[in-house]
Design a protein around this motif. Structure first.
Motif, short mmCIF file in Angstrom:
data_model
loop_
_atom_site.label_atom_id
_atom_site.label_comp_id
_atom_site.label_asym_id
_atom_site.label_seq_id
_atom_site.Cartn_x
_atom_site.Cartn_y
_atom_site.Cartn_z
N GLY A 120 0.81 -1.23 0.00
CA GLY A 120 0.00 0.00 0.00
C GLY A 120 0.84 1.26 0.00
N GLY A 121 0.36 2.25 0.76
CA GLY A 121 0.96 3.58 0.73
C GLY A 121 2.45 3.60 1.04
N ARG B 186 4.45 2.66 -2.10
CA ARG B 186 4.36 3.81 -3.02
C ARG B 186 5.32 4.93 -2.58
NH1 ARG B 186 -0.67 6.25 -1.32
NH2 ARG B 186 0.74 7.30 0.11
N HIS C 51 4.46 7.45 6.39
CA HIS C 51 4.09 7.77 7.77
C HIS C 51 3.73 6.52 8.55
CE1 HIS C 51 -0.15 7.52 6.75
NE2 HIS C 51 0.14 8.21 5.68
N ASP D 274 2.41 -0.74 6.49
CA ASP D 274 1.41 -1.81 6.64
C ASP D 274 1.98 -3.10 6.08
OD1 ASP D 274 -0.44 -0.08 7.75
OD2 ASP D 274 -1.21 0.53 5.79
N ARG E 280 -7.59 -3.56 -4.31
CA ARG E 280 -7.18 -2.22 -3.82
C ARG E 280 -7.60 -1.12 -4.79
NH1 ARG E 280 -3.58 -2.48 0.61
NH2 ARG E 280 -3.40 -4.64 1.27
N ASP E 281 -7.38 0.13 -4.39
CA ASP E 281 -7.96 1.22 -5.17
C ASP E 281 -7.19 1.60 -6.44
OD1 ASP E 281 -5.94 2.38 -3.63
OD2 ASP E 281 -7.22 3.92 -2.71
N ASN F 62 -1.11 2.24 -5.40
CA ASN F 62 -1.31 1.78 -4.02
C ASN F 62 -1.36 0.26 -3.93
OD1 ASN F 62 -1.48 4.36 -3.10
ND2 ASN F 62 -3.71 4.44 -3.05
N ASP G 227 -16.23 1.19 -2.67
CA ASP G 227 -16.00 2.21 -1.66
C ASP G 227 -15.92 3.58 -2.35
OD1 ASP G 227 -15.38 3.78 0.45
OD2 ASP G 227 -13.37 2.99 0.79
N ARG H 15 -13.18 6.34 -2.48
CA ARG H 15 -12.06 6.29 -3.43
C ARG H 15 -12.13 7.45 -4.42
NH1 ARG H 15 -11.99 -0.27 -4.41
NH2 ARG H 15 -10.66 -0.74 -2.60
N ARG I 37 -10.38 10.00 -2.65
CA ARG I 37 -8.97 9.58 -2.55
C ARG I 37 -8.24 9.86 -3.87
NH1 ARG I 37 -7.17 5.94 1.39
NH2 ARG I 37 -6.04 4.67 -0.11
N ARG J 197 -7.41 13.35 -3.91
CA ARG J 197 -6.38 13.63 -2.90
C ARG J 197 -4.99 13.22 -3.40
NH1 ARG J 197 -4.38 10.58 1.45
NH2 ARG J 197 -6.18 9.19 1.74
N PHE J 198 -4.88 12.03 -3.97
CA PHE J 198 -3.56 11.60 -4.44
C PHE J 198 -3.09 12.46 -5.62
CE2 PHE J 198 -4.94 7.49 -2.40
CZ PHE J 198 -4.04 7.57 -1.35
N LYS K 165 -1.86 15.53 -3.93
CA LYS K 165 -0.65 15.29 -3.12
C LYS K 165 0.59 15.14 -4.00
CE LYS K 165 1.23 12.32 0.46
NZ LYS K 165 1.04 11.19 1.37
N LYS L 91 -6.86 15.91 4.96
CA LYS L 91 -5.60 15.44 4.37
C LYS L 91 -5.25 16.28 3.14
CE LYS L 91 -5.57 10.66 5.95
NZ LYS L 91 -5.72 9.26 5.59
N1 CTP Z 1 -7.15 1.12 0.20
C1 CTP Z 1 -8.05 0.84 -0.80
N2 CTP Z 1 -9.25 1.48 -0.82
C2 CTP Z 1 -9.57 2.37 0.14
C3 CTP Z 1 -8.68 2.65 1.16
C4 CTP Z 1 -7.46 2.02 1.17
O1 CTP Z 1 -7.74 0.06 -1.67
N3 CTP Z 1 -10.76 2.96 0.10
C5 CTP Z 1 -5.87 0.39 0.23
C6 CTP Z 1 -4.79 0.99 -0.67
O2 CTP Z 1 -3.98 -0.06 -1.13
C7 CTP Z 1 -4.00 1.88 0.27
C8 CTP Z 1 -4.03 1.05 1.55
O3 CTP Z 1 -5.31 0.42 1.54
O4 CTP Z 1 -2.70 2.12 -0.17
C9 CTP Z 1 -3.84 1.85 2.82
O5 CTP Z 1 -4.81 2.87 2.89
P1 CTP Z 1 -4.61 4.24 3.66
O6 CTP Z 1 -3.78 4.00 4.86
O7 CTP Z 1 -5.93 4.88 3.83
O8 CTP Z 1 -3.86 5.17 2.62
P2 CTP Z 1 -2.43 5.16 2.04
O9 CTP Z 1 -2.44 4.61 0.66
O10 CTP Z 1 -1.46 4.56 3.01
O11 CTP Z 1 -2.12 6.68 1.83
P3 CTP Z 1 -1.88 7.81 2.90
O12 CTP Z 1 -1.88 7.18 4.24
O13 CTP Z 1 -0.59 8.41 2.49
O14 CTP Z 1 -3.02 8.71 2.73
#
Ligand code: CTP
Length: 470
Positions: free
Chosen positions: A41-42, A45, A54, A57, A131-132, A136, A175, A178, A181, A184-185, A188, A222
């Motif tokens: 995940g994040g 990336r 930060h 996982d 995943r989204d 990620n 979800d 997204r 999100r 946001r990405f 960012k 965020k």
């Molecule tokens: N994820 C997803 N769909 C979502 C939320 C999260 O697929 N609605 C998956 C993604 O693979 C994502 C991971 O879960 O990378 C972790 O999610 P999150 O911690 O919310 O975000 P990060 O990608 O880590 O980004 P950041 O914390 O920098 O915002």
């Protein structure tokens, strides 16, 4: 949609950037438990981007109970707050915590927040596919240096593209958050959203109505915390903004027809958000809403120009309601945003008196935030004939504030060298409304520098005021 033209050749993960405790934990899961484990995940990336994640996982084919028994055997501390979603958190000796989540498959989100059921799957491939976005969905094992990138995540990082993994309509139905999100990405990282994903965002935007206000608030927080420009994304995806903040819709394309503005209300708003040089969410949010009352206060003057008399108060009222209904904020956040909106149009003269009054009314902390919004707003105005009447001379005001603080000058009741008890003793009176009147009169006179903040001077003057009012 043109992809950003960046070509970072061979982006690779610098293993030294990963905390040792994360590598140790993954190694233990693999060697002592014979399970698979990957960073995912994040964090992957961010590592590929050369940024510091930060959090880290971990995903694994071990079930939560297998992870728990392994952690027990290895005498690791852990907690199980997220166990209903398949997550166990290991607490390492260096203080780092790592969420270990069992490979999960697709789930539906009736409440748009928590998966209705946790559906464990047997392979990392099946975990990644739910995943989204491609960026990620990369997994990395720092022990074996094995990087699993099934959907072109690195390619998209190279190109600067946000792209859904599966059909975006399905992904957003799984979800809808997204959608936010994706914005946001894009903000960012300064990426573009790929065409297919982009079209699906606009097609599915109504699904955001099912998302809880907590989650929407978190996304806005965020987005604004990055202090990156939002103008391009918030313009292109204004349907997303309209769905989450419908009250802003009248601002879209609302021409100001006024010599102080070159942009319509919404564009001006976005310019101000971007010009607020801060990562403080409250200031950016106030910037987004500061002129929301303009369309409803617009009148055409005899001069042929539009005027927006009283718009700060109307913006304040509209925002009061919408922030309550649509966002989840602390009382402090709520009040700060609202006060910034309400007072965004006031001016402060560059006199000690005026600055002390402002300090008294608003406090220093508020003024520091207000300066940021005020400067941003002023910077997106046009000043015909260089007419500075409309500008607040912020540097000069800051200078005066410094002077006032350096000399410990009095600008609030607490700073007065006399208090209510002193006045009761001096005048031999019991608690009554006169005390407040006397104290406030003294404060005003001290602020105006008509009298000095000296106990004897204040006592003499208090007796005089008492005579005048009683
Ligand atoms: N994820 C997803 N769909 C979502 C939320 C999260 O697929 N609605 C998956 C993604 O693979 C994502 C991971 O879960 O990378 C972790 O999610 P999150 O911690 O919310 O975000 P990060 O990608 O880590 O980004 P950041 O914390 O920098 O915002």
């Amino acid at each position: 949609v043109e992809a950003r033209n960046i070509e970072k050749k061979n982006i690779k993960i610098d293993k030294n950037a990963i905390p040792n405790s994360a590598i140790t934990l993954i190694n233990d899961i693999m060697t002592k438990g014979s399970y698979e484990a990957y960073l995912v995940g994040g964090c992957v990336r961010d590592l590929l981007l050369g940024e510091t994640p930060h959090d880290y996982d971990i995903c694994s084919n071990a079930t939560p109970s297998q992870i728990i028994s392994l952690l027990k055997t290895l005498r690791y501390k852990y907690h199980t707050v997220g166990i209903e979603f398949g997550t166990v958190t290991a607490i390492m000796q260096d203080g780092n915590e790592y969420e270990i989540t069992t490979y999960r498959g697709e789930s539906t989100y009736t409440d748009g927040r928590h998966p209705d059921s946790v559906n464990f799957v047997s392979t990392i491939q099946k975990d990644l596919v739910r995943r989204d976005f491609t960026i990620n969905a990369i997994a990395y094992n720092p022990v074996t240096d094995n990087l699993i990138d099934l959907f072109g995540g690195r390619r998209d990082i190279n190109k600067g593209v946000i792209r859904s993994i599966q059909k975006p309509d399905i992904s957003f139905k799984d979800d809808a958050l997204r959608i936010m999100r994706a914005l946001r990405f894009a903000i960012k990282f300064g990426y573009v959203i790929d065409m297919t994903t982009s079209l699906a965002i606009n097609r599915n935007v109504d699904l955001l109505n099912n998302i809880s206000k907590e989650r929407i608030t978190e996304e806005y927080k965020k987005i604004f915390s990055y202090n990156k420009p939002v103008l391009q994304v918030f313009s292109q995806y204004r349907k997303v903004i309209a769905t989450t903040i419908p009250e802003i819709v009248p601002c879209f394309d609302f021409k100001q027809n006024n010599k102080y503005h070159k942009h319509d209300v919404y564009k001006h708003t976005l310019h101000v958000v971007d010009k607020c040089n801060t990562n403080k969410f409250e200031i950016k949010m106030a910037a987004l809403l500061h002129d929301i009352g303009k369309p409803s206060t617009c009148t055409l003057g005899d001069d042929g120009y539009c005027h927006f008399y009283g718009h700060p108060e109307v913006s304040y009222e509209i925002s009061q309601k919408l922030l309550k209904e649509r966002f989840r904020l602390t009382t402090e956040q709520y009040e700060l945003i609202l006060n910034l909106i309400r007072y965004h149009d006031i001016t402060i003269a560059t006199t000690r008196k005026s600055v002390k009054r402002a300090l008294n009314k608003h406090g220093l902390d508020f003024l520091k935030d207000w300066f940021i919004l005020k400067k941003a707003d002023a910077d997106d105005h046009v000043y015909p004939d260089n007419n500075w009447k409309y500008m607040v001379d912020i540097p000069k005001i800051k200078e005066i504030i410094q002077e006032i603080l350096d000399e410990n000058a009095c600008f609030k009741l607490k700073d007065l060298k006399i208090n209510g008890n002193d006045i009761m003793k001096l005048l031999n009176i019991k608690p009554c409304e006169h005390i407040g009147i006397i104290l406030n009169t003294l404060l005003n006179e001290v602020i105006d520098e008509d009298i000095i903040n000296d106990p004897n001077v204040l006592k003499t003057r208090a007796s005089e005021i008492y005579k005048e009012i009683s």
